[in-house]
Scaffold this motif. Sequence first.
Motif, PDB file in Angstrom:
ATOM      1  N   GLY A 180      -1.173 104.640  48.376  1.00  0.00           N
ATOM      2  CA  GLY A 180      -1.903 104.407  49.606  1.00  0.00           C
ATOM      3  C   GLY A 180      -1.086 103.686  50.660  1.00  0.00           C
ATOM      4  N   THR A 181      -0.444 102.573  50.285  1.00  0.00           N
ATOM      5  CA  THR A 181       0.326 101.824  51.278  1.00  0.00           C
ATOM      6  C   THR A 181       1.546 102.593  51.746  1.00  0.00           C
ATOM      7  N   THR A 182       2.127 103.396  50.880  1.00  0.00           N
ATOM      8  CA  THR A 182       3.307 104.174  51.249  1.00  0.00           C
ATOM      9  C   THR A 182       2.974 105.266  52.258  1.00  0.00           C
ATOM     10  N   LEU A 183       1.794 105.842  52.129  1.00  0.00           N
ATOM     11  CA  LEU A 183       1.446 107.013  52.950  1.00  0.00           C
ATOM     12  C   LEU A 183       0.433 106.723  54.049  1.00  0.00           C
ATOM     13  N   LEU A 184      -0.015 105.481  54.174  1.00  0.00           N
ATOM     14  CA  LEU A 184      -1.120 105.183  55.085  1.00  0.00           C
ATOM     15  C   LEU A 184      -0.838 105.620  56.518  1.00  0.00           C
ATOM     16  N   ASP A 185       0.338 105.338  57.052  1.00  0.00           N
ATOM     17  CA  ASP A 185       0.595 105.686  58.448  1.00  0.00           C
ATOM     18  C   ASP A 185       0.551 107.190  58.683  1.00  0.00           C
ATOM     19  N   LEU A 186       0.949 107.963  57.675  1.00  0.00           N
ATOM     20  CA  LEU A 186       0.904 109.421  57.792  1.00  0.00           C
ATOM     21  C   LEU A 186      -0.517 109.941  57.642  1.00  0.00           C
ATOM     22  N   MET A 187      -1.263 109.383  56.713  1.00  0.00           N
ATOM     23  CA  MET A 187      -2.639 109.823  56.484  1.00  0.00           C
ATOM     24  C   MET A 187      -3.571 109.463  57.632  1.00  0.00           C
ATOM     25  N   SER A 188      -3.264 108.393  58.354  1.00  0.00           N
ATOM     26  CA  SER A 188      -4.207 107.869  59.350  1.00  0.00           C
ATOM     27  C   SER A 188      -4.070 108.499  60.730  1.00  0.00           C
ATOM     28  N   LYS A 189      -3.156 109.436  60.907  1.00  0.00           N
ATOM     29  CA  LYS A 189      -2.941 110.016  62.238  1.00  0.00           C
ATOM     30  C   LYS A 189      -4.210 110.654  62.808  1.00  0.00           C
ATOM     31  N   ASN A 190      -4.942 111.399  61.966  1.00  0.00           N
ATOM     32  CA  ASN A 190      -6.155 112.076  62.433  1.00  0.00           C
ATOM     33  C   ASN A 190      -7.309 111.893  61.453  1.00  0.00           C
ATOM     34  N   TRP A 191      -7.281 110.754  60.745  1.00  0.00           N
ATOM     35  CA  TRP A 191      -8.334 110.496  59.749  1.00  0.00           C
ATOM     36  C   TRP A 191      -8.669 109.013  59.797  1.00  0.00           C
ATOM     37  N   LYS A 192      -9.783 108.675  60.400  1.00  0.00           N
ATOM     38  CA  LYS A 192     -10.113 107.267  60.616  1.00  0.00           C
ATOM     39  C   LYS A 192     -10.481 106.537  59.324  1.00  0.00           C
ATOM     40  N   HIS A 193     -10.723 107.275  58.260  1.00  0.00           N
ATOM     41  CA  HIS A 193     -11.080 106.657  56.977  1.00  0.00           C
ATOM     42  C   HIS A 193      -9.867 106.493  56.048  1.00  0.00           C
ATOM     43  N   ALA A 194      -8.661 106.667  56.580  1.00  0.00           N
ATOM     44  CA  ALA A 194      -7.466 106.577  55.747  1.00  0.00           C
ATOM     45  C   ALA A 194      -7.286 105.189  55.148  1.00  0.00           C
ATOM     46  N   ASP A 195      -7.690 104.123  55.888  1.00  0.00           N
ATOM     47  CA  ASP A 195      -7.584 102.765  55.348  1.00  0.00           C
ATOM     48  C   ASP A 195      -8.399 102.610  54.066  1.00  0.00           C
ATOM     49  N   THR A 196      -9.617 103.126  54.108  1.00  0.00           N
ATOM     50  CA  THR A 196     -10.473 103.051  52.918  1.00  0.00           C
ATOM     51  C   THR A 196      -9.835 103.812  51.767  1.00  0.00           C
ATOM     52  N   TRP A 197      -9.327 105.000  52.065  1.00  0.00           N
ATOM     53  CA  TRP A 197      -8.632 105.792  51.027  1.00  0.00           C
ATOM     54  C   TRP A 197      -7.465 105.021  50.443  1.00  0.00           C
ATOM     55  N   ALA A 198      -6.655 104.392  51.294  1.00  0.00           N
ATOM     56  CA  ALA A 198      -5.442 103.716  50.834  1.00  0.00           C
ATOM     57  C   ALA A 198      -5.740 102.482  49.995  1.00  0.00           C
ATOM     58  N   TYR A 199      -6.757 101.699  50.376  1.00  0.00           N
ATOM     59  CA  TYR A 199      -6.984 100.403  49.725  1.00  0.00           C
ATOM     60  C   TYR A 199      -8.099 100.398  48.693  1.00  0.00           C
ATOM     61  N   GLU A 200      -8.833 101.514  48.603  1.00  0.00           N
ATOM     62  CA  GLU A 200      -9.890 101.580  47.593  1.00  0.00           C
ATOM     63  C   GLU A 200      -9.702 102.717  46.600  1.00  0.00           C
ATOM     64  N   ARG A 201      -8.915 103.729  46.973  1.00  0.00           N
ATOM     65  CA  ARG A 201      -8.750 104.885  46.073  1.00  0.00           C
ATOM     66  C   ARG A 201      -7.299 105.071  45.634  1.00  0.00           C
ATOM     67  N   ALA A 202      -6.379 105.129  46.566  1.00  0.00           N
ATOM     68  CA  ALA A 202      -4.968 105.401  46.234  1.00  0.00           C
ATOM     69  C   ALA A 202      -4.227 104.101  45.955  1.00  0.00           C
ATOM     70  N   THR A 203      -4.728 103.329  44.986  1.00  0.00           N
ATOM     71  CA  THR A 203      -4.250 101.963  44.778  1.00  0.00           C
ATOM     72  C   THR A 203      -3.208 101.833  43.668  1.00  0.00           C
ATOM     73  N   GLY A 204      -2.767 102.946  43.109  1.00  0.00           N
ATOM     74  CA  GLY A 204      -1.757 102.895  42.056  1.00  0.00           C
ATOM     75  C   GLY A 204      -0.498 103.613  42.483  1.00  0.00           C
ATOM     76  N   ILE A 205       0.475 103.645  41.585  1.00  0.00           N
ATOM     77  CA  ILE A 205       1.678 104.415  41.852  1.00  0.00           C
ATOM     78  C   ILE A 205       1.448 105.874  41.461  1.00  0.00           C
ATOM     79  N   ALA A 206       2.282 106.736  41.982  1.00  0.00           N
ATOM     80  CA  ALA A 206       2.120 108.169  41.740  1.00  0.00           C
ATOM     81  C   ALA A 206       2.528 108.541  40.323  1.00  0.00           C
ATOM     82  N   PRO A 207       1.880 109.539  39.732  1.00  0.00           N
ATOM     83  CA  PRO A 207       2.420 110.113  38.497  1.00  0.00           C
ATOM     84  C   PRO A 207       3.727 110.833  38.824  1.00  0.00           C
ATOM     85  N   THR A 208       4.432 111.273  37.813  1.00  0.00           N
ATOM     86  CA  THR A 208       5.693 111.958  38.041  1.00  0.00           C
ATOM     87  C   THR A 208       5.491 113.232  38.853  1.00  0.00           C
ATOM     88  N   ILE A 209       6.217 113.342  39.956  1.00  0.00           N
ATOM     89  CA  ILE A 209       6.153 114.544  40.783  1.00  0.00           C
ATOM     90  C   ILE A 209       6.900 115.656  40.061  1.00  0.00           C
TER      91      ILE A 209
END
Length: 426
Positions: free
Chosen positions: A197-226
Motif C-alpha cells: 500500500g505505501t509503495t503504490l499509494l501515489d500511483l493508486m490515488s491519481k483517480n481513486w479517492k479511496h486509495a488511502d483506505t486501500w493502502a492503510y487498511e487492506r494492502a498492509t503487507g508485503i507482496a508475495p513473490t511476483i
Amino acid sequence: MSKLSVVEICAGAGGQSLGLHLAGFEHRLAVEIDPTAAATLRTNLGRLQPGDDVESLVAVGDVADPRVWNPSEFQAGIDLLAGGVPCPPFSVAGKQLGANDERDLFAWAVELAGRMQPRAVMLENVRGLSSTRFGGYRQAVIDRFEELGYVADWELLEAKDYGVPQLRPRFVLVALRPEDAARFEWPEKKPTSETVGTTLLDLMSKNWKHADTWAYERATGIAPTIVGGSKKHGGADLGPTRAKRAWAALGVDGMGIANEPPNTTDPNHMPRLTLEMVERLQGWHGPEYEWTFTGRKTSHYRQVGNAFPPPVARAVGEAIARAFDPATSSAERSPERKMHDEVYRALRDADDWMTTARIERTLGSRLTADEIEARISRLKHDFEVHEAPRGGSTAWKLGDFKAFRGQEDHDRHLAFADHGRRRQIS
C-alpha cells in the motif's frame, strides 16, 4: 574508486545488472537469449556506461553457443562472473527436472568459471534449489568449485530483508578465492518498512479517492513473490491460484495487469497492478533505480517478473566488493564448509561399490539405512547411479552427472536444434 569488472550470463532485463552497477561493477559483457530483454539491456547499459560501445556490451543468443560469444576473450581479468541461470529446472511450480531439464545451466556455469577464472562468481536461482531434492546437485557444485580453486557457499535471501516490499526468496551462490572468501560476509539484513500500500499509494490515488483506505487498511503487507513465467508457461498475470489468493488478501486483483491505475469511485474496488507498479514492487523504485523497459505488455511484464531485484543484487555485489578489499572488510575468518549431501560425497569418494551398510559405516551411522536409500533415490534424478547385487544386498556406484556442462553429445543440443522447442526455452 575504480570500477570492478563483470561478465553477466543469462542477464534477463537487467535487475542484477543494475544492482551490480550500483555496487561498483561495470559490464564487460552481458549475454541474454531473449531479444527483447537484450534490447532493454542495451538501452540501459548504454546510459550507465556511456563511453562504451553498447552493441559490444550485449550478446544475444544461447549463452552456451560458441557462436554467440567467446569466453576465452575474458580469461584472467574479470572480477566477477554473475548470472541468473534459468529457474524452471528447480522451481516447485514446475516438474523440478533438475539436470534433466534442457534449460538447466547451473553446472555449465560452474565449468564456465573454471575456463574464465574470475576472481568471484555470483549465481542466483529459486528457493527450490535449496530443497532436499537437490542436495546431491548442490554438493556436486560445491565440490567442483573447490576443485577449481574456489570456496563456494549458498544462502537463501529474501527481498524483503533488503529494502524490497516483496517476499521473493532467492537462493544465491557466491564463490571466491580462499583469500577473499576469508573476508566475505553475507549482507546484513535490513528489513523494509514499506508495504504494498505505501509503495503504490501515489500511483493508486491519481483517480481513486479511496486509495488511502486501500493502502492503510487492506494492502498492509508485503507482496508475495511476483511470478514472471517462462516462454512455456505464464502470461501477464500475478501467478498461480495460491499467489492470486495472497494478492486478493492484500486487496489486489491478480488476474491480469492493468494498462492504467484505477479510475473509480467504488470504495471496495480491488485494483489490478500496472507495469509501473510491478516494477516498484520488484525494486525499481527511486532515482537510483531508474530503468527503461522495451517490448510489449506481456514481454515487459515477464522481464520485470523474472528479474533479480536490483537492491538485493546490489547488497550481494557490495559484499563481494568488500571481500576484495582488505582495508574495508572485517577480520579474516575460516569460512564454514556446509555439507549438502554426505551420501553423494561417500559414493563419489568410494573406490568400489558401496552397500547401504558400508555407507552407514563410512558416515558413522549419522543416517539410517532408510535415509541413505532415500538419498540415493533422489540422486538418481541428477546422476547416473549404477546398481548391482553384493552378498545378498544391493550395492551402488556413482556414475556421471547428467547436467549439461558443455558435452557435445548432451540432449540439450537436441532441444536447441528443434526450432519449435528452442522458441520456448527461456
